[in-house]
Scaffold this motif. Sequence first.
Motif, PDB file in Angstrom:
ATOM      1  N   ASP A   1       4.431  12.219  -3.854  1.00 17.84           N
ATOM      2  CA  ASP A   1       3.729  13.230  -4.787  1.00 17.84           C
ATOM      3  C   ASP A   1       2.782  14.204  -3.607  1.00 17.84           C
ATOM      4  O   ASP A   1       3.477  14.372  -2.288  1.00 17.84           O
TER       5      ASP A   1
ATOM      6  N   TYR B   1      -7.183  10.711   5.130  1.00 16.70           N
ATOM      7  CA  TYR B   1      -7.178  10.735   3.624  1.00 16.70           C
ATOM      8  C   TYR B   1      -7.158   9.335   2.958  1.00 16.70           C
ATOM      9  O   TYR B   1      -7.354   9.131   1.781  1.00 16.70           O
ATOM     10  N   ALA B   2      -7.162   8.355   3.892  1.00 17.51           N
ATOM     11  CA  ALA B   2      -6.886   6.899   3.351  1.00 17.51           C
ATOM     12  C   ALA B   2      -8.491   6.587   2.645  1.00 17.51           C
ATOM     13  O   ALA B   2      -9.473   6.997   3.129  1.00 17.51           O
TER      14      ALA B   2
ATOM     15  N   SER C   1       3.485   3.932  -1.202  1.00 19.95           N
ATOM     16  CA  SER C   1       3.804   4.650  -2.487  1.00 19.95           C
ATOM     17  C   SER C   1       5.505   4.252  -3.073  1.00 19.95           C
ATOM     18  O   SER C   1       6.081   3.873  -1.952  1.00 19.95           O
TER      19      SER C   1
ATOM     20  N   HIS D   1      -2.845  10.289   7.719  1.00 22.23           N
ATOM     21  CA  HIS D   1      -3.036   9.166   6.781  1.00 22.23           C
ATOM     22  C   HIS D   1      -4.529   8.618   6.777  1.00 22.23           C
ATOM     23  O   HIS D   1      -4.864   8.442   5.741  1.00 22.23           O
ATOM     24  N   ARG D   2      -4.930   8.280   8.028  1.00 20.40           N
ATOM     25  CA  ARG D   2      -6.291   7.861   8.108  1.00 20.40           C
ATOM     26  C   ARG D   2      -7.275   8.814   7.633  1.00 20.40           C
ATOM     27  O   ARG D   2      -8.087   8.100   6.821  1.00 20.40           O
TER      28      ARG D   2
ATOM     29  N   SER E   1       0.807  -1.302  -0.057  1.00 17.10           N
ATOM     30  CA  SER E   1      -0.068  -0.044   0.059  1.00 17.10           C
ATOM     31  C   SER E   1       0.912   1.356   0.078  1.00 17.10           C
ATOM     32  O   SER E   1       0.299   2.411  -0.354  1.00 17.10           O
TER      33      SER E   1
ATOM     34  N   GLU F   1       0.917  13.296  -0.316  1.00 18.99           N
ATOM     35  CA  GLU F   1       2.151  12.688   0.550  1.00 18.99           C
ATOM     36  C   GLU F   1       2.877  13.943   1.314  1.00 18.99           C
ATOM     37  O   GLU F   1       3.228  14.014   2.438  1.00 18.99           O
TER      38      GLU F   1
END
Lengths: 142, 64
Positions: A77, A141-142, A12, A138-139, A10, A80
């Motif tokens: 990116d 935008y996951a 990048s 992270h969560r 998962s 990130e």
Amino acid sequence: MNLLTRYWQSLSPALQRYYFASVWPCVAFMAFVALHEWAADRQPGLDLPWRICAALSPLLALAWLFATYLRFLRDCDELERRLELGALAWAAGIALHAGMAAMFLLNAGLADWAGQRVAAWLCMLLLFSYALIRGWLHRRYA
Amino acid sequence: MNNHLRGLRETKGWSQGELAERLEVSRQTVNALETGKYDPSLPLAFRIARLFGQSIESIFIPED
């Protein structure tokens, strides 16, 4: 194992490259910390320049690790980078406030902490707050 | 901002990972774009539009 594999897949490519690239700086950091501890125990037997070199040697590996992190920031990116910069900003703000609070408490004579301990706690606070906020973003935008 | 990204991707038969590879972004970014959690920068929006051969305004729809 399956969970680890899925986690790895998962990630990048930029993050995978960063994790690979950060292995050797981490190994070097631990080796330099061992050297630092070894030299600290033998301080009377060493000349001053060697003591300074051994005391600061972990910084070399830290600078190496920081360079790999900067390369990751350049390669990742835009989402990130947004998460990383958000986490860094929050962590820096929290550590700054904690540092100032410690300084004012020490200055007012309301606390009696060793400088070494305060610096270590601030480093830990910076790292943990970065990791927690990075995970939370992270969560989100996951 | 809403968008038709998921539909366009499914029309092409691509997975999120494949689209991410073509756009040179992470799979998480594609997922965040599709779910409307993240609005792309102008360069990324242009890359997406070029990849699907459509205009930006036909893919991304402002909410107001």
